[in-house]
Design an enzyme around this catalytic site. Structure first.
Site, PDB file in Angstrom:
ATOM      1  N   TYR A  47      46.938  27.686  29.203  1.00  0.00           N
ATOM      2  CA  TYR A  47      47.789  27.414  30.370  1.00  0.00           C
ATOM      3  C   TYR A  47      47.472  26.022  30.939  1.00  0.00           C
ATOM      4  CZ  TYR A  47      48.727  32.290  29.597  1.00  0.00           C
ATOM      5  OH  TYR A  47      49.086  33.463  29.001  1.00  0.00           O
TER       6      TYR A  47
ATOM      7  N   GLN B 298      42.822  36.392  40.226  1.00  0.00           N
ATOM      8  CA  GLN B 298      42.919  35.295  39.256  1.00  0.00           C
ATOM      9  C   GLN B 298      44.197  34.506  39.547  1.00  0.00           C
ATOM     10  OE1 GLN B 298      44.075  35.645  35.015  1.00  0.00           O
ATOM     11  NE2 GLN B 298      42.140  34.655  34.504  1.00  0.00           N
TER      12      GLN B 298
ATOM     13  N   GLY C 149      38.376  43.953  28.779  1.00  0.00           N
ATOM     14  CA  GLY C 149      39.829  43.933  28.874  1.00  0.00           C
ATOM     15  C   GLY C 149      40.445  45.232  28.380  1.00  0.00           C
TER      16      GLY C 149
ATOM     17  N   ARG D 177      37.845  30.566  34.655  1.00  0.00           N
ATOM     18  CA  ARG D 177      37.813  31.113  33.292  1.00  0.00           C
ATOM     19  C   ARG D 177      38.075  29.995  32.295  1.00  0.00           C
ATOM     20  NH1 ARG D 177      40.236  36.541  30.340  1.00  0.00           N
ATOM     21  NH2 ARG D 177      38.172  37.310  30.779  1.00  0.00           N
TER      22      ARG D 177
HETATM   23  C1  LIG Z   1      47.546  43.294  28.095  1.00  0.00           C
HETATM   24  C2  LIG Z   1      46.644  42.110  28.278  1.00  0.00           C
HETATM   25  C3  LIG Z   1      46.863  41.261  29.346  1.00  0.00           C
HETATM   26  C4  LIG Z   1      45.997  40.172  29.562  1.00  0.00           C
HETATM   27  N1  LIG Z   1      46.181  39.374  30.662  1.00  0.00           N
HETATM   28  C5  LIG Z   1      45.287  38.385  30.950  1.00  0.00           C
HETATM   29  C6  LIG Z   1      45.393  37.633  32.153  1.00  0.00           C
HETATM   30  O1  LIG Z   1      46.274  37.857  33.002  1.00  0.00           O
HETATM   31  N2  LIG Z   1      44.470  36.662  32.375  1.00  0.00           N
HETATM   32  C7  LIG Z   1      43.442  36.393  31.479  1.00  0.00           C
HETATM   33  O2  LIG Z   1      42.626  35.519  31.741  1.00  0.00           O
HETATM   34  N3  LIG Z   1      43.321  37.106  30.336  1.00  0.00           N
HETATM   35  C8  LIG Z   1      44.205  38.107  30.066  1.00  0.00           C
HETATM   36  N4  LIG Z   1      44.049  38.870  28.940  1.00  0.00           N
HETATM   37  C9  LIG Z   1      42.850  38.670  28.111  1.00  0.00           C
HETATM   38  C10 LIG Z   1      41.745  39.660  28.547  1.00  0.00           C
HETATM   39  O3  LIG Z   1      41.333  39.419  29.879  1.00  0.00           O
HETATM   40  C11 LIG Z   1      40.520  39.546  27.637  1.00  0.00           C
HETATM   41  O4  LIG Z   1      40.061  38.228  27.678  1.00  0.00           O
HETATM   42  C12 LIG Z   1      40.835  39.937  26.198  1.00  0.00           C
HETATM   43  O5  LIG Z   1      41.569  41.154  26.149  1.00  0.00           O
HETATM   44  C13 LIG Z   1      39.556  40.075  25.363  1.00  0.00           C
HETATM   45  O6  LIG Z   1      38.700  41.054  25.925  1.00  0.00           O
HETATM   46  P1  LIG Z   1      38.594  42.536  25.313  1.00  0.00           P
HETATM   47  O7  LIG Z   1      38.104  42.390  23.899  1.00  0.00           O
HETATM   48  O8  LIG Z   1      37.611  43.238  26.199  1.00  0.00           O
HETATM   49  O9  LIG Z   1      39.966  43.139  25.375  1.00  0.00           O
HETATM   50  C14 LIG Z   1      44.913  39.934  28.670  1.00  0.00           C
HETATM   51  C15 LIG Z   1      44.721  40.794  27.586  1.00  0.00           C
HETATM   52  C16 LIG Z   1      45.567  41.875  27.375  1.00  0.00           C
HETATM   53  C17 LIG Z   1      45.304  42.786  26.217  1.00  0.00           C
END
Ligand SMILES: Cc1cc2nc3c(=O)[nH]c(=O)nc-3n(C[C@H](O)[C@H](O)[C@H](O)COP(=O)(O)O)c2cc1C
Length: 392
Positions: A192, A111, A331, A239
């Site tokens: 972003y 990414q 995530g 994304r």
């Molecule tokens: C610790 C953490 C770091 C994350 N870093 C990114 C990232 O680098 N890029 C991104 O697009 N989303 C990032 N996210 C968002 C996750 O990819 C995801 O969209 C979000 O956690 C919702 O999905 P989930 O309900 O399965 O956790 C991050 C989320 C968490 C909790």
């Protein structure tokens, strides 16, 4: 590599293969990008990061998406200790990750990222740039090593810088492929730089990048054209989201009409997939019968990753069966249990996520400390009630 076990019969959609571009993905479970702020100060990948990504590969994921990786040695870095793909040295440091993941038989996409105004730590320059001079809402996020205080006010990106950054996304994508990544995703979501063009209140421009939705999606499209041209024969995608790390309320003001412009325009750039993040999951949006990812799928016909609260395999299976997405990007559930697909296939229950896993920082060291203090994890019923609404 195909998984086997009773879960593959119970969840036939989740465990069936599907192509993204020319790449066959063995199941639909994708590690959602997760910023870990654990590289060296100057963005070099560590052995700890290699071991982290390799453990997902052993866990049976169809596809691993890396954390957000910054693209230049200027304004793109948004987090201290974030990894980069901006130089040959940074590129080469990823080789050990790619080799370790491929050795376990899994594909991995990078990414690529420009923080725009959401700068919480930059090793290279002072200040930040954005479509318009608008101070980001909210405060910097300590979990990602941000200060907890307000964001600085960006200056307006110049037209020359806009063109340079578009070019730089392409160069970063090329570097990722050179070092062996199987594909590239542009982080066009969550507040972003590209998303700051798409969002009405951060884009106050009166040129062809501001105003109507056709203008506000223009920058994303230029970025994706650049990435597509730089990487003609590997999967590339983007994304997209409505909400942001610093704003969980934002909704596209044109609703479904915006979706009917955003998704087809992106598809016209020749990309291979879309990834829609929605922290509340795949509930219907804009008064339609579909989630954002479901609309992306409907309006483009491209493979789509659905994301948000899909860590329960029953929910993940249903999301795919209901055509809300072709893949499920997971995530926090992935972070909690790197072996989620393998366990689900075997009919076992994955370890649930606990906010303590990313406290006080979302780093590998804090994660390891959590497991030292809680060697068997925390049982579902005791997991801290507070949901971590996400980030990065
Ligand atoms: C610790 C953490 C770091 C994350 N870093 C990114 C990232 O680098 N890029 C991104 O697009 N989303 C990032 N996210 C968002 C996750 O990819 C995801 O969209 C979000 O956690 C919702 O999905 P989930 O309900 O399965 O956790 C991050 C989320 C968490 C909790």
């Amino acid at each position: 590599m195909a998984l086997s076990g009773p879960g593959t019969v119970k969840y036939p959609n989740l465990f069936s293969p599907k192509k993204i571009g020319n790449l066959e993905i063995s199941n639909r479970a994708v590690v959602s990008p997760l910023t870990r702020a654990s590289a060296t100060e100057d963005g070099i990948v560590t052995d700890q990061m290699r071991d982290y990504y390799a453990s997902y590969a052993r866990g049976g994921w169809g596809l691993i998406m890396t954390e957000a990786v910054y693209i230049d040695l200027k304004y793109s870095q948004g987090y201290a200790y974030q990894p980069g793909i901006a130089s040959d040295e940074q590129r080469d440091s990823w080789a050990k990750v790619v080799e370790a993941v491929h050795a376990e038989g899994a594909p991995i996409f990078m990414q690529i990222f420009h923080c725009g105004a959401i700068n919480q730590g930059n090793n290279w320059v002072e200040g930040s740039i954005a479509p318009s001079v608008v101070t980001p809402k909210g405060e910097q996020i300590p979990r990602y090593r941000g200060s907890g205080t307000v964001f600085q006010t960006p200056r307006e990106i110049t037209r020359d810088e806009m063109a340079e950054v578009v070019e730089t996304y392409g160069q970063a994508a090329r570097r990722a492929i050179e070092v062996g990544f199987d594909g590239v995703e542009v982080h066009g979501a969550n507040g972003y730089l590209p998303d700051e063009f798409l969002t009405v209140y951060t884009n106050q421009r009166d040129d062809e990048y501001g105003g109507p939705i056709e203008n506000r999606i223009r920058y994303h499209c230029e970025v994706m054209e650049s990435v597509r041209a730089a990487v003609p024969d590997k999967p590339v995608g983007v994304r997209i989201s409505q909400t942001k790390v610093n704003d969980f309320e934002y909704v596209w003001p044109g609703g479904d009409d915006d979706a009917r412009v955003v998704f087809p325009r992106l598809a016209e750039t020749g990309i291979d997939f879309l990834d829609c993040s929605a922290h509340l999951g795949v509930s219907p949006v804009f008064g339609t019968d579909k989630s954002l990812s479901g609309l992306a799928r409907r309006y483009t016909g491209l493979p789509v990753m659905a994301n948000g609260k899909l860590h329960d395999p029953d929910v993940a299976e249903k999301a795919i069966a209901d055509e809300e997405g072709d893949f499920v990007a997971i995530g926090k559930g992935a972070l909690a249990d790197h072996g989620w697909p393998r366990k689900v296939a075997a009919g076992e229950a994955p370890v649930p996520f606990d906010p303590g896993m990313i406290m006080p920082y979302a780093t590998h060291d804090c994660y390891d400390d959590f497991w030292k203090a809680n060697p068997t994890g925390i049982p579902e019923e005791k997991v801290a009630a507070r949901d971590v609404t996400e980030g990065a």
